[in-house]
Every structure is written in C-alpha cells, then in structure tokens.
Design an enzyme around this catalytic site. Structure first.
Site, short mmCIF file in Angstrom:
data_model
loop_
_atom_site.label_atom_id
_atom_site.label_comp_id
_atom_site.label_asym_id
_atom_site.label_seq_id
_atom_site.Cartn_x
_atom_site.Cartn_y
_atom_site.Cartn_z
N CYS A 85 49.05 13.56 26.80
CA CYS A 85 50.34 14.14 26.44
C CYS A 85 51.10 14.57 27.68
O CYS A 85 52.32 14.67 27.66
CB CYS A 85 50.12 15.34 25.52
SG CYS A 85 48.98 16.53 26.20
N GLU A 130 52.86 20.79 19.23
CA GLU A 130 52.78 20.14 20.55
C GLU A 130 53.01 18.67 20.31
O GLU A 130 52.12 17.97 19.82
CB GLU A 130 51.38 20.30 21.16
CG GLU A 130 50.94 21.70 21.43
CD GLU A 130 51.58 22.27 22.67
OE1 GLU A 130 52.08 21.50 23.50
OE2 GLU A 130 51.58 23.49 22.78
P1 NAP Z 1 49.97 11.42 14.83
O1 NAP Z 1 49.95 10.12 14.16
O2 NAP Z 1 51.18 12.24 14.73
O3 NAP Z 1 48.71 12.20 14.29
C1 NAP Z 1 48.39 13.47 14.76
C2 NAP Z 1 47.43 14.13 13.79
O4 NAP Z 1 48.11 14.41 12.57
C3 NAP Z 1 46.24 13.29 13.41
O5 NAP Z 1 45.11 14.12 13.31
C4 NAP Z 1 46.63 12.76 12.05
O6 NAP Z 1 45.53 12.40 11.27
C5 NAP Z 1 47.33 13.95 11.49
N1 NAP Z 1 48.21 13.71 10.35
C6 NAP Z 1 49.07 12.71 10.15
N2 NAP Z 1 49.73 12.89 9.00
C7 NAP Z 1 49.25 14.03 8.45
C8 NAP Z 1 49.52 14.74 7.24
N3 NAP Z 1 50.41 14.32 6.37
N4 NAP Z 1 48.84 15.88 7.00
C9 NAP Z 1 47.93 16.33 7.86
N5 NAP Z 1 47.62 15.69 9.00
C10 NAP Z 1 48.29 14.57 9.30
O7 NAP Z 1 49.68 11.29 16.38
P2 NAP Z 1 48.56 10.45 17.10
O8 NAP Z 1 48.97 9.03 16.99
O9 NAP Z 1 47.22 10.84 16.67
O10 NAP Z 1 48.72 10.97 18.59
C11 NAP Z 1 49.56 10.37 19.54
C12 NAP Z 1 50.73 11.23 19.82
O11 NAP Z 1 50.32 12.56 20.09
C13 NAP Z 1 51.49 10.81 21.04
O12 NAP Z 1 52.82 10.68 20.68
C14 NAP Z 1 51.31 11.94 22.03
O13 NAP Z 1 52.40 12.17 22.84
C15 NAP Z 1 51.04 13.09 21.17
N6 NAP Z 1 50.22 14.07 21.85
C16 NAP Z 1 50.76 15.26 22.23
C17 NAP Z 1 49.99 16.20 22.85
C18 NAP Z 1 50.56 17.53 23.26
O14 NAP Z 1 49.81 18.43 23.63
N7 NAP Z 1 51.83 17.72 23.19
C19 NAP Z 1 48.65 15.96 23.10
C20 NAP Z 1 48.13 14.73 22.73
C21 NAP Z 1 48.93 13.80 22.09
P3 NAP Z 1 45.07 10.87 11.08
O15 NAP Z 1 44.50 10.44 12.38
O16 NAP Z 1 44.04 10.97 10.02
O17 NAP Z 1 46.26 10.12 10.70
#
Ligand code: NAP
Length: 683
Positions: free
Chosen positions: A295, A256
């Site tokens: 999102c 997602e």
């Molecule tokens: P992100 O930086 O992609 O992080 C998402 C998750 O992935 C976090 O828990 C992060 O942990 C983890 N992560 C990052 N690198 C990883 C790795 N190598 N191995 C395992 N886990 C890893 O996104 P975000 O900044 O938290 O969220 C914002 C984005 O999410 C926005 O772009 C938004 O559009 C999107 N979003 C989408 C939805 C949907 O349902 N489609 C819902 C909500 C948000 P850490 O925090 O520890 O880095």
C-alpha cells in the site's frame, strides 16, 4: 484432497459448508486449500467477541495485556520457519516474508513495550487536570476506558500476517477483542498463524476470532461499541464505510485504501550525490519488494525535468539486476503476485494508464522467470512508465496498478513538485531525497496536508533509515483523502482508537480516587509515618507530608552560585535588575528545589531506593532572601514495575507532587519527582 481452512470462531474450529473457494499457490498455480464461511452467522461471531472476549480483556490491566502480547510474540517466533515455508505459496521471497512475518512480530513486541507508558490499571487518564472553579473544588480531566465491543479487521491480501498482527496488538493493549477477516486469496497463511496462536493458549477466550472466506454481510451486525478497520481498495472501503448500519450507529470506521504514493528527487540530488543513489535504490526496492503489492509502494517518481534521462537509465540498470521467479531458488529477488486475478487487475490498470503515458521498461505479457513456469505462476515484469505532462495527463494520479508499476513524472520547480504530489489527493507516504534543508522544509510544509507520513532521505540517514515503504508501530500509519482518511498504530494514539475518551468533571479529591492520580487541589491525607518510611504497597494516593519551614538567606544564594557555578546576573548582581521582573537578587530555581528536597527528605535508609528524575518542574514566583518556604509532598501516582530477573528487588515508581510555597501561602515552585520504592512483598 485439498484441505479446507478452519474458521476460529465461537471458541471452536469450524470449516464452512459447501466446497469452498479454491486458493492457489501463486508460484505453481496448484491448489493450497479451500475456504468457506457458508453457514456461519456473523452476528453470533461478533456477539461472542463482545460477551466473552471483551470482559476477559477489559478486566486485565495494560501491563497484563502487554505481557500477554509479549508472550505471544515470543511463542510465535519459535514457529516462524513454518510460516516462512507457507508464505512462499503467496508468491513472496524470504525478504518479502520477513516484512510480513517478523515485521508482524515486531509490532507485537512494540505494543507490548508500550505498556510501560500506561499505568498498571484497566483504564487511564489522558492529559492534564483542569481547575474549573475559583475555590478549587471543581475541575475536570479525561479518562480513557476500553470500548465494550469488538474490533472487526477486514484486511487486504498483501500482508496476511503483518496485516493481522499490526492491528490486533493495538486493540488487545486497549482491552478489546478482535475478529480478523483476511483477504481470502492469502488467508491460508493467516490461518496457520492463528492455529499456532490457538495452540499456545496464551490469549483469553474470545480475544481473537478468524474468518477465512467471504465476510459479506458482517457489517450488518456491527454496533456502536465496535470498531471496524478496513484495508483494501477504495471502492470496497467506501461501500462498507457508507453502510447504513455504520452510519446509523456511528460505528468508528478506520479506512486504509489504495494510495498513489510519491517519491521526489530534490533538485540538489544530482547524479553522483548520495541522495541520488538512495533515491534510485528506494524506487527499485518499492517496485520489486512484494512484487510492488504494498500500500505504501512508490507509484509516482517525481524528478527534475533535466534529470529524467539519468533517473530512467539508473532505474533500468537496477531493474535489470532483479531476478524474477521461484523465491526458493538462489538469487531470485522478486516473486509472483498473489494470484491470477490480482495480476489481471494490474495489467488492466497499466493498459488504462498506457493510453496517456508510455511504458519505458518491462513488458505486460512477457517475463523471464527463474526456476518456475511463467504460465503457471502469477508473475509479472516490473513496469516503468513515463508521463511527460503530469498536469494534463492525470490518469497517473487516479489509477493505482497494485503491482511492480511506477511512473516517472518531470517537474520544473519545487512548487510544481508539491502540486504534482498533491494531485494524488491524499497519500499514505511521500519521500523526498535532498540534502538541502530549505528544499526539505518547503516541500514538507507544502506536501504534509496531503500525506500521512513523509520520509526525508539524505546522506546522513541513508544507511539507517527504515525505508519509504515501512510504516512503524510507534508512528502514525494512514493518510488523508484518497488514502482513506484513516489513522492506525502511532503508539498510544492507536490504542486510543479502541477506547472511549470521557471528560470527567468533579471535586479533585473524588477525581483522584476515581483516576488513581492525585489531582491538584484534592485533599491531603496526613499520616503519622513519613512517606519515605513506607513500602510501595503502603502508600496511598493523596498521602502528604507537610514539612517544617526554612527562611532563605543572602548567604544561601551566594553559596549556591558558588557551588553550582551558576553566576547568572539575576542571582549575583543587584545593579542589573532594571527592566527585569526581579526586585532583588533572586534565589536560583534549582536552589529552591534543592532546599525543598532538604525539607521533605527523610534521610535514614528505608524503602526508597533512589530518585531518578523530574517529570515536570515550574518556578512560579521569585524567591528572595528573607522568604520562608515550606513543602507539601504528595503521593501523586504509583506504577508497579516488573522484575526483569528473578532475583531483582520487587519495586515500583512513585510520583510525588512537590508543592513549594512561601510565607504568603502562594506556590513558588511545583514539580513531580520520580522515586523508586521497594515493595514489602518481595515475592
Ligand atoms: P479489496 O478487494 O477491497 O478487499 C479488501 C478486503 O475486503 C478483503 O478482505 C475482502 O475479502 C474484503 N471484502 C470485500 N468485500 C467485502 C464485503 N462486502 N464485506 C466484508 N468484506 C469485504 O482489496 P484487495 O484486492 O484485497 O487489496 C488490494 C487493495 O488494497 C489495493 O488497492 C491496495 O492499495 C489496498 N491496500 C491498502 C493498504 C493500506 O494500508 N492503505 C494496505 C494494503 C492494501 P475477500 O478477499 O474475501 O474478497
């Protein structure tokens, strides 16, 4: 000293090594906690889920798992004020927190209720039986069994509670455990909820583990029976989904990602119509709720060219009314973003967008806040932009500013509106405000291939609709293309993501024993005592009553027409049958079924409490006067029912297959009737 968050893993509470990453209060900038996963072996964590949590859950039935989820939801409700209190530190207002906290509990309640759509077994049948041989001795069906792995949920920072609960509710009902990894920045709230879950003692050991802090490397350990779900940026999501371990082991990966959702103002929805007002209200709400960190938030506001000015003005008025600041202060409607980094990212993205389109409301650096220090908290003003050429200036279809940011885009025709929506290359949700069914139909058919969900707003649903931004537990959440191509929740569909669908072929009697559902063609178990004289526990799948017979007469047909007032020509007028499939006056299908009941019912008072309907019913061959019918009544499926009150009668639903056949032996009608049958054991 700042508290270090616990990781709930391997049946213990473990704080990682080292100092850990500081997590800040989004409103005040002060430290809330630190988080570390140093020293944790993710391979062991996943293995613990597979070997301890999985067997504990898979041996429970759907109904037991559902009741467990309900008990947890009720327990967490009693602790909710604690969660609201801490949620403030994520920058959320009370209304924002309600979506996250009680919205999450709502998901638990929904999935708990969904147990009623499943049998009271550890696995289930999906779909119909398919006969595969002429002699009826071979056929096939599908069964769904829980996978033997663990669900690994990697979540985004915006919904620290809902993000966890909307997913674990589904995998628990399916019978598999979870390892939850919330985004680190807001993980302190997830940790508080998990600490309460842990204290409740409601879950079996290993059903839930929590990792607070970096989980880099966890994907190296996933196996083919595991399921990974990821919510976050497309960039990280693609990286993890493309991990060789995921590809080599065909690990199901539900992605997602960010999505450029849209809302369309129909050409009919001019100022002064309820649809115009609804549209403005939804756009404002989506820009300001959770400070636009949703999102599903509306990023592209697509409006008829001649209405751009009016939309802009209406939004300006609404946004001016939004007080920003400390959510604990009376009157504040919008809080802060989750952290400084998140705000910086939004600013950078807006600046990139601003190379192609103008900011028409708000300021990237200046924001008036109430009850807080704008320099300490991660506050940002709502930013409304205008793009005058959506087909040429396409950055708006590429760049997601994950904050209170939207762009108005003009369109000249409905085809253009559809095309502009599609330029987002796949979204979680699009809404359209229109009261014109033709506009709505054309738009939906054009936009649906690019959307996981479409909401049609009009004057009739304005007050009761659940909102552009709200995914619902019983409907699919997820979108194609850029939105990640994932699909979660969606009622039973969601549960099946954590189960293996296996086509099962064999003799219908054998399949009946395995699935605990009588399969057509399976052998009949004839017993000396009529099925209506037996209690729920005493009935066996396949147990059959073969009735005496009855010859249908002209008088039956005439009498039934008179009793029912159904004087349809084929039952009453022999001269009307030319060019129909009937050769004579035909008996009413409902009469055939009623006559069948007359044959199979054992009338004396007994354990059968009532008949409450039919699941399926087919009239397969005309029955004329002179035909002789008989019935085979077979126990097809049994579902025990829960007592709602202590003094309720203990009972269950028994589904009977009613096979009505004529003197040639051919089936003339087939139905499944539902009866409520008392249990012998009234404990
Ligand atoms: P992100 O930086 O992609 O992080 C998402 C998750 O992935 C976090 O828990 C992060 O942990 C983890 N992560 C990052 N690198 C990883 C790795 N190598 N191995 C395992 N886990 C890893 O996104 P975000 O900044 O938290 O969220 C914002 C984005 O999410 C926005 O772009 C938004 O559009 C999107 N979003 C989408 C939805 C949907 O349902 N489609 C819902 C909500 C948000 P850490 O925090 O520890 O880095």
């Amino acid at each position: 000293m700042t508290r270090k968050l616990n990781n709930y893993i391997l049946g213990k509470k473990i704080t990682g090594d080292g100092e850990g990453r500081p997590l800040l209060n989004a409103i005040t900038g002060e430290a809330v906690a630190t988080a570390s996963t140093q020293g944790i072996n993710f391979g062991e964590v996943l293995d613990y889920g597979r070997t301890v949590g999985n067997p504990n859950l898979r041996k429970m039935t759907f109904h037991e798992r559902g009741r467990m989820i309900k008990a947890l939801a009720l327990y967490l409700m009693t602790k909710k004020e604690k969660f609201y209190e801490l949620s403030w530190a994520t920058g959320a207002t009370r209304a924002d927190s309600w979506i996250d906290i009680e919205g999450g509990f709502g998901n638990l309640f929904s999935y708990s209720s969904l147990r009623r759509q499943f049998p009271d077994t550890t696995y289930c049948v999906e779909g119909d039986y398919l006969p595969l041989s002429k002699d009826g001795n071979f056929g096939g069906t599908h069964i769904m069994v829980p996978k033997t792995g663990v669900a690994v949920h990697i979540n985004a920072y915006n919904f620290p509670v809902w993000g966890m609960l909307e997913k674990v509710a589904v995998n628990w009902l399916a019978g598999i455990p979870a390892v939850v990894k919330p985004a680190t920045v807001t993980s302190f709230l997830t940790e508080l909820v998990v600490s309460e879950i842990d204290k409740s003692g409601i879950l079996p050991e290993g059903a839930l583990q929590l990792i607070c802090g970096s989980a880099n490397g966890i994907i190296d350990h996933v196996e083919s029976q595991d399921v990974v779900t990821f919510t976050g940026s497309a960039f990280t999501g693609r990286q993890l989904k493309g991990h060789p371990n995921v590809i080599n082991n065909s690990v199901p990966f539900n992605l997602e990602a960010d999505s450029l959702n849209a809302s369309i103002l129909g050409e009919d929805a001019v100022p002064g119509t309820p649809e115009f007002d609804l549209f403005i209200k939804e756009v404002r709400k989506e820009m300001t709720v959770k400070a636009g960190q949703k999102c599903t938030a509306i990023r592209r506001v697509i409006v008829p060219t001649n209405l751009v000015g009016e939309v802009q003005e209406a939004l300006r008025i609404q946004l001016n009314k939004t007080t920003i600041g400390d959510p604990n202060v009376e009157g504040v409607r919008m809080g802060a973003l989750a952290g400084y980094n998140q705000r910086e990212e939004v600013r950078e993205n807006v600046m990139q967008l601003a190379e192609f389109q103008e900011i028409i409301y708000g300021d990237l650096q200046e924001v008036a806040v109430t009850g807080a220090d704008a320099n300490k908290g991660s506050f940002l003003s709502p930013i409304l932009m205008y793009n005058d050429a959506p087909f040429e200036k396409t950055a708006v279809h590429e760049i997601e500013a994950f904050g209170p940011v939207s762009t108005i885009l003009p369109y000249d025709s409905l085809e253009d509106a559809i095309e502009i929506t599609r330029l987002g290359r796949g979204s979680l949700v699009t809404s359209i405000a229109t009261n014109d069914p033709q506009i709505a139909t054309e738009f939906v058919l054009g936009a649906a291939p690019y959307n996981g969900r479409i909401l049609v707003l009009d004057r009739h649903n304005g007050k009761v609709q659940t909102g552009h931004g709200s995914p619902l537990p019983m409907l699919v959440h997820g979108g194609p293309g850029r939105a990640g191509g994932g699909e979660e929740m969606g009622g039973k569909r969601g549960v099946y993501h954590y189960m293996q669908r296996t086509a099962l072929q064999g003799n219908p009697t054998m399949l009946g024993s395995i699935t605990q559902v009588y399969q057509p063609g399976g052998s009949y178990l004839e017993k000396p005592v009529h099925v209506f004289r037996k209690h729920f526990e005493e009935l066996e799948i396949g147990e059959t009553v073969i009735t005496h017979k009855r010859t249908i007469t002209e008088a039956d047909i005439v009498n039934f027409a008179n009793v029912s007032w159904d004087h349809f020509y084929a039952h009453t007028d022999v001269t009307s049958l030319d060019e129909t499939i009937f050769e004579q006056r035909v008996a009413h299908g409902y009469f055939v079924l009623s006559a069948a009941a007359g044959l199979f019912v054992d009338a004396a008072k007994g354990p059968v409490l009532l008949n409450y309907g039919l699941d399926e019913c087919r009239f397969m061959k005309p029955v004329y006067a002179g035909a002789t019918i008989g019935v085979r009544l077979t126990v097809k499926e049994k579902v025990a029912q829960e007592k709602r009150e202590e003094d309720d009668i203990a009972k269950g639903i028994v589904k009977f297959l009613v096979d009505v056949y004529d003197e040639t032996g051919e089936t003339v009608a087939l139905a499944t009737i539902l009866t409520m049958v008392k249990m012998k054991n009234q404990e």
